[in-house]
Design a protein around this motif. Structure first.
Motif, PDB file in Angstrom:
ATOM      1  N   ASP A 185      34.422  28.998  41.286  1.00 27.79           N
ATOM      2  CA  ASP A 185      34.104  29.990  40.263  1.00 27.79           C
ATOM      3  C   ASP A 185      34.619  31.396  40.586  1.00 27.79           C
ATOM      4  O   ASP A 185      33.948  32.394  40.317  1.00 27.79           O
ATOM      5  CB  ASP A 185      32.591  30.028  39.998  1.00 27.79           C
ATOM      6  CG  ASP A 185      32.320  30.459  38.553  1.00 27.79           C
ATOM      7  OD1 ASP A 185      33.178  30.228  37.691  1.00 27.79           O
ATOM      8  OD2 ASP A 185      31.258  31.056  38.310  1.00 27.79           O
ATOM      9  N   VAL A 186      35.806  31.441  41.152  1.00 30.38           N
ATOM     10  CA  VAL A 186      36.460  32.734  41.387  1.00 30.38           C
ATOM     11  C   VAL A 186      37.911  32.631  40.913  1.00 30.38           C
ATOM     12  O   VAL A 186      38.582  31.636  41.186  1.00 30.38           O
ATOM     13  CB  VAL A 186      36.427  33.119  42.887  1.00 30.38           C
ATOM     14  CG1 VAL A 186      37.247  34.370  43.141  1.00 30.38           C
ATOM     15  CG2 VAL A 186      34.998  33.338  43.342  1.00 30.38           C
ATOM     16  N   GLU A 187      38.380  33.637  40.210  1.00 29.13           N
ATOM     17  CA  GLU A 187      39.746  33.631  39.684  1.00 29.13           C
ATOM     18  C   GLU A 187      40.690  34.194  40.752  1.00 29.13           C
ATOM     19  O   GLU A 187      40.449  35.272  41.305  1.00 29.13           O
ATOM     20  CB  GLU A 187      39.784  34.480  38.411  1.00 29.13           C
ATOM     21  CG  GLU A 187      40.938  34.166  37.480  1.00 29.13           C
ATOM     22  CD  GLU A 187      42.222  34.867  37.851  1.00 29.13           C
ATOM     23  OE1 GLU A 187      43.297  34.388  37.450  1.00 29.13           O
ATOM     24  OE2 GLU A 187      42.155  35.899  38.559  1.00 29.13           O
TER      25      GLU A 187
ATOM     26  N   LEU B 279      41.479  24.861  39.011  1.00 22.65           N
ATOM     27  CA  LEU B 279      40.729  26.091  39.252  1.00 22.65           C
ATOM     28  C   LEU B 279      40.577  26.371  40.747  1.00 22.65           C
ATOM     29  O   LEU B 279      40.720  27.515  41.195  1.00 22.65           O
ATOM     30  CB  LEU B 279      39.352  26.014  38.602  1.00 22.65           C
ATOM     31  CG  LEU B 279      39.319  26.214  37.078  1.00 22.65           C
ATOM     32  CD1 LEU B 279      37.899  26.087  36.555  1.00 22.65           C
ATOM     33  CD2 LEU B 279      39.903  27.571  36.702  1.00 22.65           C
TER      34      LEU B 279
ATOM     35  N   LEU C  61      33.301  39.429  42.142  1.00 19.50           N
ATOM     36  CA  LEU C  61      33.897  38.696  41.016  1.00 19.50           C
ATOM     37  C   LEU C  61      32.909  37.702  40.416  1.00 19.50           C
ATOM     38  O   LEU C  61      32.903  37.490  39.200  1.00 19.50           O
ATOM     39  CB  LEU C  61      35.184  37.993  41.477  1.00 19.50           C
ATOM     40  CG  LEU C  61      36.318  38.950  41.856  1.00 19.50           C
ATOM     41  CD1 LEU C  61      37.506  38.202  42.428  1.00 19.50           C
ATOM     42  CD2 LEU C  61      36.754  39.784  40.651  1.00 19.50           C
TER      43      LEU C  61
ATOM     44  N   ALA D 130      31.302  37.695  36.414  1.00 17.47           N
ATOM     45  CA  ALA D 130      31.567  36.553  35.526  1.00 17.47           C
ATOM     46  C   ALA D 130      30.352  36.197  34.677  1.00 17.47           C
ATOM     47  O   ALA D 130      29.211  36.309  35.146  1.00 17.47           O
ATOM     48  CB  ALA D 130      31.988  35.354  36.359  1.00 17.47           C
TER      49      ALA D 130
ATOM     50  N   ALA E 243      28.703  30.073  33.477  1.00 20.78           N
ATOM     51  CA  ALA E 243      29.561  28.997  32.980  1.00 20.78           C
ATOM     52  C   ALA E 243      28.808  28.201  31.931  1.00 20.78           C
ATOM     53  O   ALA E 243      27.589  28.030  32.032  1.00 20.78           O
ATOM     54  CB  ALA E 243      29.985  28.101  34.137  1.00 20.78           C
TER      55      ALA E 243
ATOM     56  N   ALA F  57      33.158  38.994  32.601  1.00 20.63           N
ATOM     57  CA  ALA F  57      34.469  38.352  32.458  1.00 20.63           C
ATOM     58  C   ALA F  57      34.827  37.557  33.701  1.00 20.63           C
ATOM     59  O   ALA F  57      34.532  37.977  34.828  1.00 20.63           O
ATOM     60  CB  ALA F  57      35.550  39.406  32.193  1.00 20.63           C
ATOM     61  N   TRP F  58      35.415  36.415  33.442  1.00 23.99           N
ATOM     62  CA  TRP F  58      36.037  35.605  34.499  1.00 23.99           C
ATOM     63  C   TRP F  58      37.504  35.470  34.096  1.00 23.99           C
ATOM     64  O   TRP F  58      37.813  34.857  33.074  1.00 23.99           O
ATOM     65  CB  TRP F  58      35.384  34.222  34.564  1.00 23.99           C
ATOM     66  CG  TRP F  58      35.840  33.385  35.736  1.00 23.99           C
ATOM     67  CD1 TRP F  58      35.201  33.204  36.919  1.00 23.99           C
ATOM     68  CD2 TRP F  58      37.035  32.593  35.821  1.00 23.99           C
ATOM     69  NE1 TRP F  58      35.929  32.370  37.743  1.00 23.99           N
ATOM     70  CE2 TRP F  58      37.067  31.984  37.091  1.00 23.99           C
ATOM     71  CE3 TRP F  58      38.098  32.363  34.958  1.00 23.99           C
ATOM     72  CZ2 TRP F  58      38.089  31.136  37.501  1.00 23.99           C
ATOM     73  CZ3 TRP F  58      39.141  31.526  35.371  1.00 23.99           C
ATOM     74  CH2 TRP F  58      39.119  30.922  36.630  1.00 23.99           C
TER      75      TRP F  58
END
Lengths: 387, 123
Positions: free
Chosen positions: A305-307, A345, A378, A382, A385, B56-57
């Motif tokens: 769950d990190v971009e 991802l 980050l 977010a 989800a 935001a992601w």
């Protein structure tokens, strides 16, 4: 020039050792002549090249006559793979390689497929390692060449080259090894290791960019057809005027590496242990590869769950990689990590930390703290989800 | 040192996300497309946007764009959201063209937020 960054990308490239810089400067000033020339200046230039060949040969425990200078590992891979496949094509056209090889290898095999060769692409286990039994099962009567990298450039995974090479010898198959990440970093004895062709480049072990070498074993059936044409240099295997200054730099870098290889490995082991200790308890952080058996200069981790692109920017001024440096402009997730079974991802969130001689304990501990803070920020940013 | 990847404004807005978070009792819109996830929240008073927040992601351009949007539209009339255009952000933040799809997701979310506010669902 400002150096307002902390460099942890030594798998992409290393700084040139100051002693190597001085050696190349002297060589450029006094040994600049064309080494093919028969006058005194040419002989001086040639002597520098011969000395470098001896230095590199000592690092690998080979005869200097078995080394071919190239422009780097990419050219060595091209010459070793395409050259050997074509040389032995009258015997058969089946080749074997790994899905996780560097592009400099995979793209050559793709090209050979278009030219009528048949390639078996092996998938490694989830830890990135290739089971020698899987490799043996892929060999056929008409297999002529296999290419398996020593240390993976993205994950640091090390393959069992001794076992794979032994299998190749039993089946009369040539083994090419892309050792760009291994030479000068781990001890390699090519008298003991059953390897026929080995690619290396100087800039991965504190030498200059633009110079590399291909080792070609002196044994029956092991030879390459040239891929470049235009002169008689290097027994017509790789024509072109030799850059004596770069070669001298590579030679000295090899000599320095040989003198401190155990110390360097100990240093890297300590750094990776400290880095991993600083991040291993972060929720959802996974190692890509195998931390126990991998090369200690590389730690590749993904975070749930990190971009990845945001993570990379958040980590500045640390210079790290999101994947292969050669591939880092691409938005595509790393094909190497996808081959290890990582989702798009997870592959996209991967960060490769790679340490080197100049890296300090303070730097990796700071990097671990920064990584932890970046992941936290980050994730806080977010939205939840969708369930 | 030159940097081709991010403009100064993208770096500033990415680093200073003062509008990140949620608002109690707000109108909220979620989006999950193009490999990014967004949530925009707004409170409205007398037809004006009292507060905006985002989550935001996504890549730095998306995060910076959300912050830029929130900082520009707080205090504006609710109906101004219907005129929001991705091209404003693309131009102001120097977003590369390959990121257009992601910024369009934000545009859709902003316009949906405007419709929700205009539709009278604001507190």
């Amino acid at each position: 020039m400002a150096t307002d960054f902390i460099y942890l990308d030594y798998a992409a490239s290393t700084p040139v050792d100051p002693r190597v810089v001085e050696c190349m400067r002297e060589c450029s000033e006094f040994g600049f002549a064309n080494p093919s020339s028969n006058h005194v200046a040419g002989r001086l230039s040639r002597a520098n090249i011969e000395r470098a060949a001896e230095q590199l040969a000592a690092l690998l425990n080979v005869d200097p006559a078995n080394l071919i200078w190239t422009s780097g590992a990419t050219e060595s891979d091209n010459l070793g793979i395409a050259g050997a496949a074509r040389f032995r094509s009258h015997r058969g056209k089946h080749l074997v390689t790994l899905l996780t090889e560097h592009k400099a290898v995979t793209d050559v095999f793709r090209m050979l497929e278009k030219q009528g060769f048949e390639v078996t692409w092996l998938k490694p286990a989830e830890d990135g390692r290739l089971d020698p039994a899987t490799f043996a099962a892929a060999l056929r009567e008409d297999t002529q060449l296999a290419s398996i990298m020593y240390v993976n450039n993205e994950t640091g995974v090390m393959q069992d080259i001794e076992a794979i090479g032994s299998i190749c010898r039993e089946h009369d198959v040539l083994l090419h090894v892309d050792a760009a990440q291994a030479v000068g970093k781990i001890a390699i004895d090519l008298q003991a290791l059953p390897v026929d062709l080995l690619s290396l480049t100087a800039h991965k072990f504190y030498g200059p960019k633009g110079i590399g070498a291909l080792y070609i074993a002196d044994r029956p059936g092991c030879h390459v057809e040239p891929i470049l044409f235009g002169g008689g240099q290097q027994r017509r295997i790789r024509p072109g005027t030799l850059p004596a200054d770069l070669i001298a730099g590579l030679g000295l870098a090899a000599e320095i590496a040989q003198s401190r290889i155990d110390a360097d490995l100990g240093h890297l082991n300590n750094l990776r242990r400290r880095l991993w200790a600083g991040i291993q308890d972060i929720d959802g952080v996974l190692v890509n590869g195998d931390i126990e058996s991998g090369f200690p200069g590389i730690l590749n981790v993904s975070a749930l769950d990190v971009e990845g692109e945001s993570l990379l920017l958040e980590l500045e001024p640390f210079c790290v990689a999101t994947g292969s440096a050669c591939n880092s402009k691409s938005q595509e997730p790393s094909y190497v990590l996808r081959a290890l079974g990582r989702s798009d991802l997870l592959a996209q969130s991967a960060i490769r930390f790679s340490m080197g001689r100049p890296t300090t304990e303070d730097e990796v501990e700071l990097a671990a703290r920064r990584y932890r803070e970046a992941i936290g920020r980050l994730r806080d940013l977010a939205p939840a989800a969708a369930s | 040192m030159s940097d081709e990847s991010y403009s100064r404004l993208v770096r500033e807005h990415f680093a200073n996300t003062e509008h990140a978070g949620d608002l109690a009792g707000a109108v909220a819109i979620n989006a999950d497309e193009q490999g990014i996830r967004l949530k925009l929240s707004a409170t409205v008073k007398k037809g004006h946007i009292q507060a905006l927040r985002f989550r935001a992601w996504g890549c730095p351009h998306v995060i910076a764009a959300c912050e830029w949007f929130c900082s520009r539209y707080e205090g504006q009339p609710g109906e101004s959201l219907s005129g929001f255009q991705a091209s404003d952000i693309m131009c102001n933040l120097s977003v590369p063209v390959e990121k257009t799809g992601r910024i369009l997701v934000l545009e859709d979310a902003v316009r949906s937020l405007g419709q929700r506010i205009g539709g009278g669902s604001a507190p």
